[in-house]
Design a protein around this motif. Structure first.
Motif, mmCIF file in Angstrom:
data_model
loop_
_atom_site.group_PDB
_atom_site.id
_atom_site.type_symbol
_atom_site.label_atom_id
_atom_site.label_comp_id
_atom_site.label_asym_id
_atom_site.label_seq_id
_atom_site.Cartn_x
_atom_site.Cartn_y
_atom_site.Cartn_z
ATOM 1 N N ALA A 118 0.832 -1.203 0.000
ATOM 2 C CA ALA A 118 0.000 0.000 0.000
ATOM 3 C C ALA A 118 0.871 1.260 0.000
ATOM 4 O O ALA A 118 0.565 2.228 -0.704
ATOM 5 N N GLY A 151 0.807 4.014 -2.872
ATOM 6 C CA GLY A 151 0.517 5.400 -2.532
ATOM 7 C C GLY A 151 1.607 6.346 -3.002
ATOM 8 O O GLY A 151 1.335 7.446 -3.495
ATOM 9 N N ALA A 155 -2.542 5.775 1.951
ATOM 10 C CA ALA A 155 -2.663 4.398 1.473
ATOM 11 C C ALA A 155 -2.471 3.400 2.616
ATOM 12 O O ALA A 155 -3.192 2.400 2.706
ATOM 13 N N ALA A 173 -6.838 0.921 -0.387
ATOM 14 C CA ALA A 173 -5.708 1.781 -0.049
ATOM 15 C C ALA A 173 -5.453 2.813 -1.147
ATOM 16 O O ALA A 173 -5.258 4.004 -0.866
ATOM 17 N N VAL A 174 -5.473 2.379 -2.393
ATOM 18 C CA VAL A 174 -5.262 3.314 -3.505
ATOM 19 C C VAL A 174 -6.421 4.304 -3.603
ATOM 20 O O VAL A 174 -6.212 5.491 -3.876
ATOM 21 N N SER A 193 -5.986 6.902 -0.881
ATOM 22 C CA SER A 193 -4.851 7.752 -1.226
ATOM 23 C C SER A 193 -5.230 8.760 -2.311
ATOM 24 O O SER A 193 -4.893 9.941 -2.221
#
Length: 93
Positions: A8, A12, A41, A64-65, A68
């Motif tokens: 992650a 990020g 992220a 996570a993306v 972010s």
């Protein structure tokens, strides 16, 4: 879990670098952008892992993306507008 966090953070950072390269001058500071991407992220990965449980690495990385990208979008400044020339009407001359 360690691989999720490292993945992650890498995603990020890649997203932050891509945003800086694609939209130069629209972010307040380079260092702020490069730290916000991975931090958001990692937070998104930890949140998704807590909610979904272990064993769902692709979903955790997508969350996570997404987080972010959402936080990086909050850093964007509006585009500078081109200078407008004031026109005088023909009767005001």
């Amino acid at each position: 879990m360690i691989l999720e966090v490292l993945g992650a953070a890498a995603l990020g950072l890649a997203l932050a670098l891509a945003a800086l390269r694609r939209l130069p001058g629209r972010f307040p500071k380079r260092s702020l952008t490069l730290s916000t991407g991975p931090a958001a992220a990692v937070f998104g990965a930890l949140l998704a892992h807590t909610i979904l449980g272990p064993g769902r690495i692709p979903v955790v990385l997508v969350v996570a993306v997404g987080l972010s990208a959402a936080l990086l979008s909050l850093l964007l400044r509006p585009e500078p507008r081109p200078a407008r020339r004031l026109r005088r009407s023909a009767t005001a001359a």
